[in-house]
Design a protein around this motif. Sequence first.
Motif, mmCIF file in Angstrom:
data_model
loop_
_atom_site.group_PDB
_atom_site.id
_atom_site.type_symbol
_atom_site.label_atom_id
_atom_site.label_comp_id
_atom_site.label_asym_id
_atom_site.label_seq_id
_atom_site.Cartn_x
_atom_site.Cartn_y
_atom_site.Cartn_z
ATOM 1 N N LYS A 750 0.828 -1.203 0.000
ATOM 2 C CA LYS A 750 0.000 0.000 0.000
ATOM 3 C C LYS A 750 0.868 1.260 0.000
ATOM 4 O O LYS A 750 0.591 2.222 -0.729
ATOM 5 N N ALA A 751 1.915 1.251 0.796
ATOM 6 C CA ALA A 751 2.811 2.405 0.842
ATOM 7 C C ALA A 751 3.527 2.591 -0.495
ATOM 8 O O ALA A 751 3.714 3.721 -0.964
ATOM 9 N N ALA A 752 3.901 1.485 -1.127
ATOM 10 C CA ALA A 752 4.575 1.564 -2.425
ATOM 11 C C ALA A 752 3.641 2.142 -3.479
ATOM 12 O O ALA A 752 4.049 2.976 -4.303
ATOM 13 N N ARG A 753 2.373 1.730 -3.443
ATOM 14 C CA ARG A 753 1.416 2.261 -4.410
ATOM 15 C C ARG A 753 1.208 3.758 -4.222
ATOM 16 O O ARG A 753 1.054 4.510 -5.189
ATOM 17 N N ASP A 754 1.214 4.197 -2.976
ATOM 18 C CA ASP A 754 1.032 5.624 -2.720
ATOM 19 C C ASP A 754 2.214 6.421 -3.269
ATOM 20 O O ASP A 754 2.041 7.503 -3.848
ATOM 21 N N LEU A 755 3.410 5.904 -3.121
ATOM 22 C CA LEU A 755 4.589 6.566 -3.674
ATOM 23 C C LEU A 755 4.498 6.643 -5.197
ATOM 24 O O LEU A 755 4.845 7.661 -5.808
ATOM 25 N N LEU A 756 4.030 5.570 -5.801
ATOM 26 C CA LEU A 756 3.912 5.546 -7.260
ATOM 27 C C LEU A 756 2.811 6.486 -7.735
ATOM 28 O O LEU A 756 2.931 7.118 -8.791
ATOM 29 N N ARG A 757 1.731 6.582 -6.966
ATOM 30 C CA ARG A 757 0.676 7.534 -7.332
ATOM 31 C C ARG A 757 1.215 8.959 -7.322
ATOM 32 O O ARG A 757 0.919 9.757 -8.217
ATOM 33 N N ARG A 758 2.021 9.263 -6.317
ATOM 34 C CA ARG A 758 2.598 10.599 -6.245
ATOM 35 C C ARG A 758 3.553 10.846 -7.399
ATOM 36 O O ARG A 758 3.599 11.944 -7.980
ATOM 37 N N ALA A 759 4.307 9.825 -7.764
ATOM 38 C CA ALA A 759 5.202 9.960 -8.910
ATOM 39 C C ALA A 759 4.400 10.181 -10.192
ATOM 40 O O ALA A 759 4.754 11.021 -11.037
ATOM 41 N N ASP A 760 3.294 9.462 -10.326
ATOM 42 C CA ASP A 760 2.482 9.598 -11.533
ATOM 43 C C ASP A 760 1.886 10.995 -11.645
ATOM 44 O O ASP A 760 1.812 11.572 -12.737
ATOM 45 N N ALA A 761 1.448 11.557 -10.529
ATOM 46 C CA ALA A 761 0.895 12.910 -10.552
ATOM 47 C C ALA A 761 1.936 13.910 -11.048
ATOM 48 O O ALA A 761 1.632 14.826 -11.825
ATOM 49 N N ARG A 762 3.177 13.718 -10.634
ATOM 50 C CA ARG A 762 4.230 14.626 -11.082
ATOM 51 C C ARG A 762 4.588 14.388 -12.544
ATOM 52 O O ARG A 762 4.978 15.319 -13.255
ATOM 53 N N ILE A 763 4.472 13.158 -13.001
ATOM 54 C CA ILE A 763 4.702 12.886 -14.421
ATOM 55 C C ILE A 763 3.637 13.575 -15.262
ATOM 56 O O ILE A 763 3.930 14.163 -16.313
ATOM 57 N N TRP A 764 2.392 13.511 -14.808
ATOM 58 C CA TRP A 764 1.318 14.226 -15.506
ATOM 59 C C TRP A 764 1.618 15.722 -15.546
ATOM 60 O O TRP A 764 1.495 16.377 -16.590
ATOM 61 N N ALA A 765 1.980 16.279 -14.410
ATOM 62 C CA ALA A 765 2.206 17.718 -14.331
ATOM 63 C C ALA A 765 3.373 18.161 -15.195
ATOM 64 O O ALA A 765 3.373 19.268 -15.740
ATOM 65 N N ALA A 766 4.378 17.312 -15.333
ATOM 66 C CA ALA A 766 5.530 17.647 -16.169
ATOM 67 C C ALA A 766 5.166 17.693 -17.639
ATOM 68 O O ALA A 766 5.849 18.337 -18.433
ATOM 69 N N ALA A 767 4.097 17.003 -18.020
ATOM 70 C CA ALA A 767 3.546 17.066 -19.376
ATOM 71 C C ALA A 767 4.563 16.704 -20.453
ATOM 72 O O ALA A 767 4.607 17.324 -21.508
ATOM 73 N N GLY A 768 5.346 15.671 -20.201
ATOM 74 C CA GLY A 768 6.225 15.162 -21.249
ATOM 75 C C GLY A 768 5.594 14.017 -21.998
ATOM 76 O O GLY A 768 5.908 13.772 -23.169
ATOM 77 N N SER A 769 4.695 13.300 -21.349
ATOM 78 C CA SER A 769 4.012 12.146 -21.930
ATOM 79 C C SER A 769 2.521 12.266 -21.633
ATOM 80 O O SER A 769 2.128 12.356 -20.471
ATOM 81 N N ILE A 770 1.711 12.266 -22.687
ATOM 82 C CA ILE A 770 0.269 12.406 -22.524
ATOM 83 C C ILE A 770 -0.417 11.139 -23.024
ATOM 84 O O ILE A 770 -0.555 10.929 -24.231
ATOM 85 N N PRO A 771 -0.833 10.231 -22.124
ATOM 86 C CA PRO A 771 -1.541 9.021 -22.560
ATOM 87 C C PRO A 771 -2.838 9.386 -23.278
ATOM 88 O O PRO A 771 -3.617 10.215 -22.794
ATOM 89 N N LEU A 772 -3.086 8.760 -24.427
ATOM 90 C CA LEU A 772 -4.258 9.093 -25.241
ATOM 91 C C LEU A 772 -5.319 8.009 -25.217
ATOM 92 O O LEU A 772 -6.493 8.276 -25.014
#
Length: 876
Positions: A750-772
């Motif tokens: 559960k803790a690992a998933r939360d870390l990955l969710r936070r990483a994903d939010a920052r990946i979205w915000a960086a806007a280098g990759s936009i899943p379509l």
Amino acid sequence: MSQVGAPRGRTCSRTIRSVALLTSGVLALPVLAACSSDGDERSKAPAAAQDVGPAARDRIADGGTLRWAVDTVPTTLNTFQADADAATSRIAGAVLPSLFTLDKTGRPQRNPDYLESAKIIEREPKQVVLYKLNQQAVWSDGRELGAADFVAQWRALSGKDSAYWTARNAGYERIQKIERGANDLEVRVTFNKPYADWRALFSPLYPKDVMGAPNSFNDGARAKLKATAGPFQLKEMDRADREITLVRNPRWWGARPKLDTIVLSAVPRDKRAAALAAGTLDLAEIDSPVAERITQARHNKGGGAGPQTGAGPASGARGPGAETAAASATPSSAEEDGSDEEKAEAARESRGKKTRALAKYAKEQRGLGGYVVRKSLEPAFTQLALNGETGPLADERVRRAVARALDRKKLAEAVLKPLGLPANPPGSHLALAGQHAYADSSDALGDQNTREAQALLADAGWTPGGAVKKDAGTKAGSEADADKKKDKEKGENGSETTGTDKKKEDKQEDKGDNAKDSESGSASDSDSASDEGAYIVGDNKPGRGAPLSETGSRVIAPAAAGQARWLDDADVNAQDRQQGGMAGAYAPGGTAAPAADSASPSTTSSASASASTSASASPSTSASPLPGPLGKDGKALTLRFVLPSGPGSEQLRTVGQKIARMLDRIGIRTEITKVADADYFKDHVASGDYDLALYSWPATAYPATDGRPIYAKPVPASDGSLLVEQNYTRVGTDHINQLFDQAASELDEKAARDLLRRADARIWAAAGSIPLYQRPQLVAAKPAVANAGAFAFAAPRYEDIGFKDPAKSGPEHPQKSAGAKETAGATQSPEASPKESPEASPKESAEASPKESADESADDTGNDSGNESAGESDEQ
């Protein structure tokens, strides 16, 4: 913007994300059930259930040969080498041990054919995993699987011996030692630091004869395997006939394979319709035009009178009947004009060619009528990549503006809706709908909003009056010599500019949609769903690893906990603000788009009208298009959009055109450059010679391991180049890196998933990759083929694949599993879809009943349906 032949970054082979997608999961292109989260309910059912023609083992005939299409004859049988491909992974899945395989939700489950148990027995001071092997598991030479095989694979892939030519070794470098347990069936693996994705290791497992020495690793397993330990074994790899033959393994201890033989035939995608029509294949992945032809053929075979939709020769979407009628009803020009005999003869010859083509097409249609289309969604998503290394896209505000201009829902519907597949854009870079920890973090970037996109561009200094007219066609950030070189490339590769300089298309956007989309046929053709050309990173490219679907190589997601939101400056971690690094993860909210003060009076009027319209609209509505291209410092905002030009890339080009029109509405011009498929990835995406590009990434069960090289911040190498690993967008932050590192070492799921969710939010915000959109998976199959087709997340059980026994084809009433209830109704089997129901016989309808879910297949065929629950106790 780097140029062809001058790569601006370097990839690293420390870990290459597999994709054959899916074979290894395509990518190729793998959970613990003990933990729960707020997102569990929404991630239970996949977006689309697998479609494999499920049947219980007792209803499958013993014997037979399955002819299964692959793209190529593999150049190596070692999945850990750089030139391994999807065929390599498919063979490995059938002949080698996979300690963990993927279930229908893409979660790795212990494979009882090889493991009695596998669990962490110590966490302090070191993590220790104890594997207890199935005492019946033996290699084809009679030797038991044991610690020696684990040790040899670890040493080969640890990265400590450069004599081994490995393409990926992530996780193995964390192992400190491997030793025999209490007996020969126990293997103790001790890690030098915690490793959450330990289940990704040793799948596939090779014998020590292959891994034990550099020579045998590098060359000994390219064309043959000294020993195997799967339900099948390799009999022959015939490069001349382009076939790989697998036969039953006489030493196999598990359920006896239903098939005698599996023949993997190398048939290029553009030749598969002809091969299917000729009856030389039983199972083959196909693109949407072929799927449409099969649907039409079955409709005609069943006596349906609906509209013709098959793709006839030179007719786009119309069937042969329409072609014949048109040919007979339209007089030739020679007959109309009364021209001389020579022209009349030419006209007759032309009609003769049409007649022969129609006859050939009609014959193929009769052959295609003997197949059904099985469909689902592949565990892979197509993304828009934005190169943030140099030029306008180095500014995160411009990247975010591009992302906010996209209507991802519309793009997904254009690809998936015609196929009747769910068209919900992915909300995560690290998981797909249906995976255990899927959480939508896309709000960290925001939905489509033209006004917000325009404001971001204005904040970055791009204004309607910023481009000097004489330099309007000059790409921002480009040099004169670079422009000359690109002009030359345009002539060689073909390019076109889409943007405000195309005034006619701007004035008639709707008409432009149809005109541009007709690039590969009619408008309806170009909008129809297809996976052709949806380039998957790793397909036939260096570093392909084992396939997702077969070995459990990659599939988890970020935690569902936490609400995504627009992040203010106060939310930005200091690590994302470091000077001299890559663009930060979070861009400022932007200022209101200014009026075009320097524009002409007519332009100013348009801008005012646009602003008035925007002011009266809600924040989520789209603003009016800008009156002209944006510019800054005398240069127009133009982005180079690189797309493949091959015959299988029509859908990708259609999506690219739609994106170009969406960007045009906010004042961004796009220069579309079409390049040869063979050069698309190596010379453009990997080398950084693009601004915008489309390609796909596979889902993974192990995102902390597989996601890091894709999204982590590139770092300078010792030679001065940029070490990008697989982050071809060149966008990342130190904080993203740290979140991945923490997740990889976090043993609490559960803790690992939360870390990955936070990483994903920052990946979205960086806007280098936009899943379509998630890629469609279409498979042509003979109706009698059972337990094979569109596997979606799940790994094939090769021993259960076969042909339904006609003598045992009565109605089945298997007990539904809990998993079957979860996926019921997620998607209707294409064999029982409304399109094909008129021609389906009662028997076929019974075989394709939606009640026969993928889970029933697993239960009925003797698969360990209790793996998930069993794994909870022995894997924690």
